[in-house]
Motif scaffolding. Structure first.
Motif, mmCIF file in Angstrom:
data_model
loop_
_atom_site.group_PDB
_atom_site.id
_atom_site.type_symbol
_atom_site.label_atom_id
_atom_site.label_comp_id
_atom_site.label_asym_id
_atom_site.label_seq_id
_atom_site.Cartn_x
_atom_site.Cartn_y
_atom_site.Cartn_z
ATOM 1 N N PRO A 53 7.132 -0.057 20.158
ATOM 2 C CA PRO A 53 7.615 0.449 18.866
ATOM 3 C C PRO A 53 9.329 0.264 18.988
ATOM 4 O O PRO A 53 9.895 0.120 20.064
ATOM 5 N N ARG A 568 -2.671 -9.463 7.663
ATOM 6 C CA ARG A 568 -1.283 -8.717 8.055
ATOM 7 C C ARG A 568 -0.605 -8.485 6.738
ATOM 8 O O ARG A 568 -0.676 -9.356 5.622
ATOM 9 N N GLU A 583 6.166 2.205 1.163
ATOM 10 C CA GLU A 583 5.221 2.843 2.179
ATOM 11 C C GLU A 583 4.282 3.882 1.471
ATOM 12 O O GLU A 583 2.959 4.129 1.732
ATOM 13 N N TRP A 605 -2.598 3.809 8.233
ATOM 14 C CA TRP A 605 -1.525 2.524 8.368
ATOM 15 C C TRP A 605 -0.723 2.892 9.537
ATOM 16 O O TRP A 605 -0.241 1.715 9.976
ATOM 17 N N GLU A 606 -0.856 3.971 10.386
ATOM 18 C CA GLU A 606 -0.177 4.217 11.714
ATOM 19 C C GLU A 606 -0.864 3.411 12.467
ATOM 20 O O GLU A 606 -0.449 2.428 13.388
ATOM 21 N N LYS A 608 -2.874 0.732 11.760
ATOM 22 C CA LYS A 608 -2.663 -0.676 11.709
ATOM 23 C C LYS A 608 -1.492 -1.024 12.140
ATOM 24 O O LYS A 608 -1.183 -2.112 12.630
ATOM 25 N N ARG A 609 -0.520 -0.186 12.087
ATOM 26 C CA ARG A 609 1.191 -0.563 12.559
ATOM 27 C C ARG A 609 0.867 -0.971 14.020
ATOM 28 O O ARG A 609 1.441 -1.819 14.884
ATOM 29 N N ASP A 610 0.017 0.003 14.689
ATOM 30 C CA ASP A 610 0.047 -0.191 16.199
ATOM 31 C C ASP A 610 -0.847 -1.338 16.697
ATOM 32 O O ASP A 610 -0.576 -1.985 17.721
ATOM 33 N N TYR A 614 0.244 -4.300 10.167
ATOM 34 C CA TYR A 614 1.180 -3.622 9.322
ATOM 35 C C TYR A 614 2.296 -3.705 9.878
ATOM 36 O O TYR A 614 2.746 -2.820 10.939
ATOM 37 N N ILE A 615 3.471 -4.673 9.604
ATOM 38 C CA ILE A 615 4.761 -4.741 10.028
ATOM 39 C C ILE A 615 5.944 -4.493 9.142
ATOM 40 O O ILE A 615 5.906 -4.925 8.049
#
Length: 619
Positions: A53, A568, A583, A605-606, A608-610, A614-615
Motif C-alpha cells: 500500500p 479495473r 469514493e 472496495w477495500e 478490491k483495492r487489496d 480498484y486503484i
C-alpha cells in the motif's frame, strides 16, 4: 459463515466471462474494437518489488514526535500538558495572565510584515520556554590553494580550509582535484550529489515541443510537454511505462534565489565561487542519501537553488529562532523570540495556518535578520523532487526530425499551482512554476522563429511503484475516472488499449471538467473512437454536474467492470472534492447493486483495492 461481501467476491472470481450489464438502459458510452490489434501485455520489471500500500501523493508534514518538536519547539508531552485542545490559546484576551507585565513593541513598517497578519499588540516582558537555537549542521569554508612556498610544518604540504581547519596531504594536486567543482552545467541540472537514488541520475531532457492545453478563462493553466529522452543514460533496470511517472528535480526560482542572497548580503563575487561544504549529519544536500557527515565542493548559489526548499513549507520555530538570533533591530528580535516562546504559542499556531509564507517573505518582513547562509541552510527543509504521470504510451512514441533522425519522446501534462504572495498577489509552486517558466520561454522562442529552443527539464525515471502503472493490464474491462490534470495518465492507457483491443477488451473514461470550452484536456487526442470511449462531465456549464454524479448514473457499468475477471476501476485527481466524492459514489453503487450495508460496501472496495482492481491515485 461467509459474509455477504466475501460471497460477492467469490462469485466475481468464479465468473470467467462477465455478463453485459442489464436492467435499466445505461447511458454509458460504448467502445468500437479493432480486429487487427495485437494482444500485447506489459513487460514487468525483473526487479519489481511486491505490491504494498502507498500513500496518496500528499505532502506529509508530521509523522513522528520529532517532527512535532521540530515545528513547535516543544515535545509532545510538553504540548499536551499545556494545551487543552480547545483553541483558547488563539484568544488574545484569554492569553493575558494576571501578574504578567506586558509591553508594546513597534511593529516593522513594511508590506511583507503586514501580509503576515500577525495579531500582536503587546508582548510579555519576560518570555519562557523559548525554543533553543537549533544545532548548525552545515558549514561553508573557503577554498585556498596550497602555497608554492615550503610548508612550515615540514615535508607535508597542507591545504587550509577556513578558520583553523587544516587538511594534511602529501599530494596537493590530488587534494585540489577532489576539492574542485565538477564540470557540469548547473543552470540546466542539479549537481551530481543531488542524485535521487542509485542507479537513477538526473538527466536534462530537452523540451522537444510544448503547448498550452487550457484556454483563456480556465481557473488553472495546464501545459503539455514533449520531452526528448533519446539520449537518456543506459544501464537502468526500469523503463518508462504506461501510466508511470517521472521524477523532476525542479529548481527554486532563480530570481528568488538571487533576491535571498541579496537580502543576506552575500557578495556577488562569492555566489558562484567554489566553496567547501561540510555537514555533520543528515541526508542533506542529497535527496535520499545515507544519514552521515559529508564533505563536498559546490557553490552557494547551487545549494540554495537545487538543495533547499525556500517556499513549500510553513515556517518552524527553529527558523524563526535563527532569524531572531541574528536580528539587529530590537523590536524585530522581540517579535521573533515571542513567536518562539510558550507565551506566543497561540500566535505561532495562527501564524502557521494563515497565509502561505516563504523565507523570502520573512526576510523582507524582518529586514535586520541576516543569518549566515550556512546557518540558514541548516534549518531549511530539503528540496524534494516532484513526480508527474506520463500522458502517452512511451513504448510507441517516436518522432522523426528534419535530418531524418528518430527521437524517443515522453509526454506529461502539468497544471500550474498558485498560492498567495505578498507582492504579486499569487505565486506558483516550485515544480509547476518551473514548468510554466520553461513553457513560456519555449513558446516565446518559437514565436521568434527558433526551431529548437535550448530549454531542458531535469528529470529521472520515477522511483515510486506507481499504482496506476503497476495495475495496468491489457485484458479485462477498465473504467478510468479523473478530473483536471488527473486525466493525463489515462490518455496513455487508452492509446495502449486501442492498439491491443479484442472482443472482451473494453475501456471507458469519465472526465470531469469545469467548462469543456476552456479546460477539457486532450480533447480530440484519445484515438479514433474518442466519442465512444470518453464521456465529459461539466460542473460549471449547462446543468452543472460532477464526475461523481456520473459514477452513480453509470452504476450498471461500474458494477459490471469491478466484478469482471481482470476488471479495473482507476481514479486519479485531487483528493479534495473529486477524490472524496468518487469514493462515496462507489460505495453507494455497491450498496445499491450489491444490496450491501454501508460498512459492507466500504469493505467491498477495500478488498478490491487489496486485489489490485480498484486503484485510486489522489493528491
Amino acid at each position: 459463515m461467509a459474509t455477504r461481501v466475501e460471497q460477492l467476491l467469490a462469485q466475481s472470481v468464479a465468473d470467467s466471462i462477465p455478463e453485459t450489464p442489464h436492467g435499466s438502459p445505461s447511458i454509458a458510452p460504448s467502445l468500437t474494437y479493432s480486429e487487427s490489434a495485437d494482444d500485447e501485455t506489459e513487460i514487468e520489471d525483473p526487479q519489481q518489488e511486491t505490491r504494498r500500500p502507498r500513500r496518496a501523493s500528499t505532502r506529509l508534514i508530521v509523522q513522528s514526535p520529532a517532527d512535532i518538536q521540530r515545528i513547535t519547539g516543544e515535545t509532545t508531552s510538553q504540548l499536551v500538558r499545556r494545551c487543552c485542545g480547545g483553541g483558547c490559546c488563539l484568544d488574545l484576551e484569554a492569553r493575558r495572565k494576571e501578574g504578567v507585565e506586558y509591553k508594546s513593541v513597534d511593529l516593522p513598517d513594511n508590506e511583507a510584515f503586514r501580509s503576515l497578519l500577525l495579531r500582536i499588540d503587546e508582548v510579555p516582558t519576560r518570555l519562557t520556554n523559548i525554543a533553543d537555537l537549533p544545532e548548525q549542521t552545515a558549514f561553508l569554508y573557503p577554498l585556498r590553494k596550497p602555497s608554492s612556498l615550503p610548508s612550515p610544518r615540514g615535508s607535508a604540504s597542507y591545504l587550509g580550509v577556513g578558520g583553523d581547519s587544516v587538511v594534511d596531504t602529501s599530494d596537493a594536486e590530488e587534494v585540489l582535484q577532489k576539492l574542485s567543482l565538477e564540470d557540469l552545467d548547473t543552470t540546466i541540472q542539479p549537481p551530481s550529489f543531488v542524485q535521487p537514488h542509485p542507479p537513477h541520475h538526473v538527466f536534462p531532457a530537452r523540451i522537444y515541443n510544448c503547448r498550452e492545453l487550457t484556454r483563456p478563462g480556465a481557473e488553472k493553466r495546464t501545459f503539455h510537454f514533449d520531452l526528448d529522452v533519446t539520449d537518456y543514460p543506459p544501464g537502468e533496470f526500469v523503463d518508462f511505462k504506461v501510466g508511470g511517472a517521472i521524477g523532476v528535480s525542479a529548481p527554486n526560482n532563480f530570481k528568488d534565489v538571487e533576491e535571498i542572497l541579496d537580502l543576506l548580503l552575500v557578495p556577488r563575487f562569492l555566489r558562484d565561487k567554489p566553496v567547501l561544504l561540510r555537514t555533520t549529519k543528515g541526508r542533506w544536500p542529497t535527496v535520499w542519501g545515507d544519514d552521515k557527515a559529508r564533505e563536498l565542493v559546490t557553490t552557494r548559489r547551487d545549494l540554495l537553488t537545487w538543495c533547499s526548499d525556500i517556499q513549500s513549507y510553513p515556517p518552524t520555530k527553529q527558523l524563526l529562532r535563527v532569524l531572531g538570533e541574528y536580528a539587529t533591530e530590537e523590536n524585530e528580535r522581540q517579535l521573533l523570540l515571542f513567536l518562539c516562546s510558550a507565551e506566543g504559542q497561540g500566535v505561532f499556531c495562527d501564524f502557521r495556518t494563515g497565509p502561505h509564507i516563504s523565507i523570502l517573505q520573512l526576510l523582507h518582513a524582518f529586514p535586520s535578520a541576516k543569518p549566515p547562509l550556512d546557518v540558514l541552510l541548516s534549518v531549511l527543509q530539503p528540496l524534494m523532487p516532484r513526480f508527474y504521470s506520463l500522458s502517452n504510451d512511451p513504448h510507441d512514441s517516436f518522432e522523426k526530425t528534419a535530418d531524418g533522425k528518430q527521437r524517443r519522446l515522453i509526454e506529461i501534462a502539468v497544471s500550474v499551482h498558485e498560492t498567495a504572495d505578498f507582492r504579486t498577489g499569487t505565486r506558483t509552486g516550485v515544480g509547476s512554476g518551473f514548468f510554466q517558466r520553461q513553457a513560456l520561454k519555449f513558446l516565446e522562442a518559437r514565436e521568434r522563429g527558433e526551431k529548437e529552443p535550448d530549454l531542458y527539464i531535469p528529470m529521472f525515471k520515477g522511483l515510486m511503484a506507481n499504482p496506476l502503472a503497476k495495475e495496468f493490464v491489457s485484458d479485462g474491462p477498465m473504467l478510468l475516472i479523473g478530473a483536471g490534470v488527473g486525466i493525463a495518465p489515462f490518455r496513455g492507457f487508452v492509446q495502449r488499449r486501442l492498439k491491443t483491443a479484442n472482443c472482451a477488451n473494453k475501456v471507458w473514461v469519465l472526465q470531469g471538467v469545469r467548462d469543456s470550452l476552456v479546460d477539457e484536456l486532450y480533447s480530440g487526442e484519445w484515438g479514433v473512437h474518442e466519442d465512444e470511449v470518453k464521456r465529459v462531465v461539466e460542473s460549471r456549464r449547462g446543468p452543472g454536474r460532477y464526475v461523481q454524479e456520473e459514477v452513480k448514473q453509470q452504476a450498471d457499468l461500474v458494477w459490471y467492470i469491478i466484478n469482471s475477471v481482470d476488471g479495473r476501476v482507476f481514479v486519479c485527481g485531487s483528493s479534495k472534492g473529486m477524490g472524496e466524492g468518487v469514493e462515496e459514489a462507489l460505495v453507494e453503487v455497491a450498496m445499491k447493486k450489491g444490496n450491501l450495508g454501508r460498512e459492507e460496501a466500504k469493505r467491498f472496495w477495500e478488498l478490491k483495492r487489496d486485489a489490485g482492481q480498484y486503484i485510486a491515485e489522489t493528491w
